[in-house]
Design an enzyme around this catalytic site. Sequence first.
Site, PDB file in Angstrom:
ATOM      1  N   LYS A   1       0.857  -1.184   0.000  1.00  0.00           N
ATOM      2  CA  LYS A   1       0.000   0.000   0.000  1.00  0.00           C
ATOM      3  C   LYS A   1       0.894   1.236   0.000  1.00  0.00           C
ATOM      4  CE  LYS A   1      -4.440   1.059   2.191  1.00  0.00           C
ATOM      5  NZ  LYS A   1      -5.156   0.987   3.461  1.00  0.00           N
TER       6      LYS A   1
HETATM    7  O1  G3P Z   1      -9.141   2.054   4.106  1.00  0.00           O
HETATM    8  C1  G3P Z   1      -9.031   3.380   4.486  1.00  0.00           C
HETATM    9  C2  G3P Z   1      -9.625   3.564   5.814  1.00  0.00           C
HETATM   10  O2  G3P Z   1      -8.918   2.833   6.747  1.00  0.00           O
HETATM   11  C3  G3P Z   1      -9.798   4.959   6.233  1.00  0.00           C
HETATM   12  O3  G3P Z   1     -11.000   5.012   6.857  1.00  0.00           O
HETATM   13  O4  G3P Z   1     -12.685   5.815   8.403  1.00  0.00           O
HETATM   14  O5  G3P Z   1     -10.262   6.368   8.790  1.00  0.00           O
HETATM   15  O6  G3P Z   1     -11.525   7.426   6.913  1.00  0.00           O
HETATM   16  P1  G3P Z   1     -11.394   6.235   7.793  1.00  0.00           P
END
Ligand code: G3P
Length: 215
Positions: A83
């Site tokens: 990633k």
């Molecule tokens: O896969 C990306 C994710 O982990 C981010 O999510 O909820 O932190 O915006 P969030």
Amino acid sequence: MELYIDTANVKEIKEISDWGVLSGVTTNPTLVAREGRDFLEVIKEICDIVDGPVSAEVISEDMPGMIQEGREKKNWHDNVVIKLPCTPAGIGACSVLEAEGIHCNVTLVFSAAQGFLAASAGATFVSPFVGRLDDSGTDGMQVVEDLAEIFELHGFNTRIIAASIRNPNHITAAALAGAHIATVPYSVIKKAILHPLTDKGLVSFKRDWEAAQQA
Ligand code: G3P
């Protein structure tokens, strides 16, 4: 559309994996740090649970560092996907690693133009962050829809992972927008399976069945 789980918690992964619905796992430094465990150990354990792509993010900020980290992490397990952030260094590292046959997931994508650049670098996956865009007052799912159209129109093989999924409606919307994958946190997967009418229906089925046994 395939379902991935967005977590580094092996207990959560095991529980959902047992449903037979998981095709892969994504992690990020925040999620791994939350577990307070060794990165390599966690990724190997996840790879033993789910037989599909498992994204492990690089920590380096410069291109040589990302390339080196990518090569090292790929040796952890065949299913590891590297990633990389959607930065100039990340896009450059993606081109090099993909040319070596190492699959990359370009993350922190907030526009279709960024996603197009990731696809041009040969990224296997691109991750638009739907929820964070919604949080900033932009329609996050529009980026997924635009990328799906661009990739279809121009023959890119890059797969779209709808990320930063915050609720069950996001899962449905991602599927309709043409995402190939939705990576969903454990709590949202649990919300998606539950419905009060399902519970209510079960109670009445049970009551009617038991009443018939006593008649
Ligand atoms: O896969 C990306 C994710 O982990 C981010 O999510 O909820 O932190 O915006 P969030």
